[in-house]
Design a protein around this motif. Sequence first.
Motif, PDB file in Angstrom:
ATOM      1  N   UNK A  60      13.347 -49.338 -15.125  1.00 36.09           N
ATOM      2  CA  UNK A  60      13.962 -49.916 -14.124  1.00 36.09           C
ATOM      3  C   UNK A  60      15.067 -49.155 -13.811  1.00 36.09           C
ATOM      4  N   UNK A  61      15.571 -48.384 -14.654  1.00 39.49           N
ATOM      5  CA  UNK A  61      17.005 -47.487 -14.454  1.00 39.49           C
ATOM      6  C   UNK A  61      16.706 -46.201 -13.922  1.00 39.49           C
ATOM      7  N   UNK A  62      15.430 -45.791 -13.812  1.00 34.79           N
ATOM      8  CA  UNK A  62      14.943 -44.610 -13.337  1.00 34.79           C
ATOM      9  C   UNK A  62      15.091 -43.568 -14.479  1.00 34.79           C
ATOM     10  N   UNK A  69      -0.294 -57.548  -9.408  1.00 37.81           N
ATOM     11  CA  UNK A  69      -0.560 -56.572 -10.534  1.00 37.81           C
ATOM     12  C   UNK A  69       0.657 -55.971 -10.749  1.00 37.81           C
ATOM     13  N   UNK A  70       1.361 -56.224 -11.835  1.00 39.71           N
ATOM     14  CA  UNK A  70       2.523 -55.380 -12.076  1.00 39.71           C
ATOM     15  C   UNK A  70       2.436 -53.906 -12.103  1.00 39.71           C
ATOM     16  N   UNK A  71       3.380 -53.268 -11.722  1.00 39.84           N
ATOM     17  CA  UNK A  71       3.153 -51.624 -11.521  1.00 39.84           C
ATOM     18  C   UNK A  71       4.352 -51.009 -11.992  1.00 39.84           C
ATOM     19  N   UNK A  72       4.342 -49.996 -12.406  1.00 38.81           N
ATOM     20  CA  UNK A  72       5.438 -48.931 -12.802  1.00 38.81           C
ATOM     21  C   UNK A  72       6.372 -48.912 -11.853  1.00 38.81           C
ATOM     22  N   UNK A 121      14.155 -42.630  -3.776  1.00 40.09           N
ATOM     23  CA  UNK A 121      15.485 -42.060  -4.089  1.00 40.09           C
ATOM     24  C   UNK A 121      15.248 -40.515  -4.422  1.00 40.09           C
ATOM     25  N   UNK A 122      16.175 -39.750  -3.655  1.00 39.96           N
ATOM     26  CA  UNK A 122      16.012 -38.295  -3.682  1.00 39.96           C
ATOM     27  C   UNK A 122      16.150 -37.890  -5.061  1.00 39.96           C
ATOM     28  N   UNK A 123      17.275 -38.534  -5.655  1.00 42.37           N
ATOM     29  CA  UNK A 123      17.737 -38.068  -6.985  1.00 42.37           C
ATOM     30  C   UNK A 123      16.638 -38.262  -8.193  1.00 42.37           C
TER      31      UNK A 123
END
Length: 634
Positions: free
Chosen positions: A410-412, A484-487, A495-497
């Motif tokens: 969730x934090x990338x 359906x839960x997804x990544x 987000x470009x970063x």
Amino acid sequence: MNTHHEEANREKVLRLMAEKYPTKEIVYEKIVYLRSQLMLPKGTEHFMSDLHGAYDSFFHILNNCSGVIKEKVDYCFGERMTEEDKAEFCTLIYYPREKVEQLAAEGKNTAIWYQQNLANLLELTKLMSWKFPASKVYSYIPKRYESVIVELMNTRPEQDEAQLFYYKQLIETIVEIGGGTDYIEAFSVLIKRLAVERIHIVGDFFDRGDRPDGILDLLMEHPSVDIQWGNHDVLWMGAALGSEVCIAGVIRNSLRYRNTDVLERGYGISLRPLSTFASRIYPDENPIKAAERAITMIMFKLEGALIRRNPDFRMEDRLLLDKIDFRSSYVTLGNGRRVELESAYFPTIDDGTDCYELTEEERHIIEDLRSYFLESKVLQRHVDYLYQRGSMYTRYNGNLLFHACVLLDEEGEFRTVTYKGKEYRGRAWMDFCEEKAREAWNAHTQEGLDFMYFLWCGLLAPTSGRSFTTFERSFIADESTWEEPSDPYFRLIKDERICEKILEEFDLDPKRGHIINGHVPVKVKKGESPLRAGGRALVIDGGFAAAFRAKTGISGYTLIYNSRGLRLLQHQQIASVRDALKENQDIESVSQTVELQSRQTIVRDTDRGAVIAAEIADLHELLRAYQTGHIKPE
């Protein structure tokens, strides 16, 4: 010691090169040829994804090269042809033999018509061949017609009267001896090869449409293709390798989407034993629905056994058969929620036995189906092609291609996945998943075969990135349970970063590279854009298959990367072959520039350019060895 070893290896390489290039003159020739090739414009690449068996659409797009041929015809002939004449000429290129047959029936294919169209095809070919080295152009010509077409391409009728007579005699003779149709077809093949140098298919050939086999047959004729496996692909690959749960999944999908023809006619796989069994145990259902219910139960049982022996797949929430209360017709889901079932009729589950155990009759049926999959020569040939040309991801000319996702939290950050006590993240996890998929192909291990099913529907699988709620959709009316839960990837890719971080993980330039994937249909009619993070990522699932068009509002995407930059074609309507021939209809597409480069990209800037540069360096070293006498030339 290491230096001495490296010198010995280098000496060995030079002497091997000397066998291939035995004289200084041959080395001179090769260096000149390669250095010149570096300065040519890069070839055109086309990217498509999620074809899902939509053969008619793909067939037309492959033949018209996503509109590139029409653009070249417009550029080449301008106002010298009317719009009607250009449309008919394009159709002749797309479907040469069929168009000639149609015109023959109308009495229009005269000798003059043949001569004029051969001349036009030659002019267009010359225009399109300028960015290729002559050797590559010649390699694209069908071999039976190579010598005459090469001779025609080397004529200069506009510069010399003798050349004009020679050129006319060549074309007139082709027509006089009855070779007009064959040479028109040969020129059409050549033009299509020149229009698109490389095709990238970013996953999902199978399911929903009824001719994935036809699509693969077409691609196998193209000289330059790479494939990034989609989750529907790996399911079929696993089935072809003998995974029983993958076989059940494939058959369930085919029945659900009403496209069993691909199994029975395309691959010679009979569903009759399943249908007979299903009609007996579900007598109140129509035959297709009964067969779907029967194979679904077989799949859930096989899936349960797979999940139990592979705890690292983290799919325990899919173990639901043993959570059914048959007396009350309720099931307790993985989140603890108790939900009523539409029906509690499960005739293949006996009280007091393991609900994941196949009955004797179910076991016989799945073994019978497995033999069909393993013995289908066409399916085996297609799956071998998918392994030979395919991979989990591809890095090509600075871009990163994969079907679904790179796992994120969730934090990338790259999600850590633990498998058999070892941790994997980012690119390492994708590499490991490919290793296991190839293990299934090369060794047919149970672990490898199980991995193929995991890649189809696992939340932690980079080809899926989603936890399937197949049980809920099959037996529960409450659609709130279908989510359906997804990544987090699918949300964070905007987000470009995050995009730059992923590109860096795969050793690509984060400021110039692009992420290209499919998997999630872009709902254009609801205002969604395929461009994410300012164009740093592109999702090119536009709904080729008819089943998706209501969701997307369009008929698919083609991403085009040529020497001037990137542009995206949004296909609005794709003409049928019949309409294309009868009315010279073409694809209606909207072009959107994604990235326009300030300078033309040349071969030197590409992956191929890096290989050529390394080869040139080796040749210079060999030349120095000849000049110093270290190695004696012939």
